[in-house]
Design a protein around this motif. Structure first.
Motif, PDB file in Angstrom:
ATOM      1  N   LEU A  35       0.833  -1.204   0.000  1.00 48.09           N
ATOM      2  CA  LEU A  35       0.000   0.000   0.000  1.00 48.09           C
ATOM      3  C   LEU A  35       0.869   1.255   0.000  1.00 48.09           C
ATOM      4  CD1 LEU A  35      -2.748  -0.996   2.595  1.00 48.09           C
ATOM      5  CD2 LEU A  35      -3.134  -0.455   0.186  1.00 48.09           C
ATOM      6  N   ASP A  38       2.315   1.578  -3.589  1.00 51.69           N
ATOM      7  CA  ASP A  38       1.446   1.693  -4.763  1.00 51.69           C
ATOM      8  C   ASP A  38       0.231   2.600  -4.611  1.00 51.69           C
ATOM      9  OD1 ASP A  38       3.150  -0.179  -5.891  1.00 51.69           O
ATOM     10  OD2 ASP A  38       1.834  -1.870  -5.444  1.00 51.69           O
ATOM     11  N   ASN A  39      -0.267   2.806  -3.401  1.00 51.45           N
ATOM     12  CA  ASN A  39      -1.527   3.498  -3.191  1.00 51.45           C
ATOM     13  C   ASN A  39      -1.276   4.978  -2.884  1.00 51.45           C
ATOM     14  OD1 ASN A  39      -3.837   4.577  -1.607  1.00 51.45           O
ATOM     15  ND2 ASN A  39      -4.667   2.521  -1.961  1.00 51.45           N
ATOM     16  N   GLN A  40      -1.923   5.861  -3.663  1.00 51.72           N
ATOM     17  CA  GLN A  40      -1.698   7.303  -3.517  1.00 51.72           C
ATOM     18  C   GLN A  40      -2.057   7.823  -2.127  1.00 51.72           C
ATOM     19  OE1 GLN A  40      -0.069   9.244  -5.652  1.00 51.72           O
ATOM     20  NE2 GLN A  40       0.208   7.417  -6.892  1.00 51.72           N
ATOM     21  N   TRP A  42      -1.640   6.254   0.644  1.00 48.27           N
ATOM     22  CA  TRP A  42      -0.661   5.755   1.615  1.00 48.27           C
ATOM     23  C   TRP A  42       0.751   6.265   1.335  1.00 48.27           C
ATOM     24  CZ3 TRP A  42      -1.538   2.340   5.785  1.00 48.27           C
ATOM     25  CH2 TRP A  42      -2.861   1.909   5.919  1.00 48.27           C
TER      26      TRP A  42
END
Length: 175
Positions: A35, A38-40, A42
């Motif tokens: 996360l 890859d996750n904006q 986080w």
């Protein structure tokens, strides 16, 4: 299942929880790291996370703990965040000459990034990782353990962590 603000979370040792679909603490860390990568939502916490993780490893290394002897898992991470979050309110603060400048930079004003990261992790625990969605897959013994906990598993005023090997020796850790 919906959680309320002051709900309790029990995280059981892998023997009781994996068959019920709850990931191991190691798996939670791997998912968290993905996360953060890859996750904006986080990504802003990635450098703070890396600093905290590396500092935990450094502290263990100073105490001659290396490789598999380092205990780094989701509960240690959240516990560390909880202690850091206290900032100047921490009981040891008067004894510390100052926080590391890298921590101060990455933690943000009043350590708000630590609080936000902890909230995101605890939210993930509540919403994704510890739901007993696969309860029926657990074998009979494990279902007995889980069923004895199910009625009160999500009630209380603090986040509660019970790890089987710690629980059996009588210690309970709150964070």
């Amino acid at each position: 299942m919906k959680f309320r603000q002051n709900d309790i979370i029990f995280i059981l040792g892998a023997g009781a929880s994996v068959d019920a679909g709850i990931p191991t603490s190691f798996r939670m860390i791997k998912e968290l790291e993905k996360l953060l990568e890859d996750n904006q939502e986080w990504k802003p916490y990635k450098k703070l996370y890396n600093y905290i993780k590396s500092t935990i490893y450094q502290g263990d290394g100073i105490n001659d703990l290396f490789d598999s002897r380092v205990t780094y898992n989701i509960e240690r991470l959240v516990s560390t965040l909880s202690e850091l979050e206290k900032n100047e309110r921490h009981v040891l603060f008067p004894f510390i000459s100052g926080w590391n400048h890298i921590l101060i930079e990455r933690a943000g004003g009043n350590f708000k990034n630590i609080t936000h990261l902890k909230q995101k992790i605890v939210g993930r625990l509540k919403e994704k990782w510890i739901l007993l969605g696969n309860y029926e897959k657990a074998n009979t013994t494990k279902r007995t353990i889980l069923s004895s906990l199910r009625p009160g598993i999500y009630r209380g005023s603090d986040l509660l962590y019970l790890h089987c090997n710690r629980f059996l020796d009588g210690r309970v850790r709150f964070f």
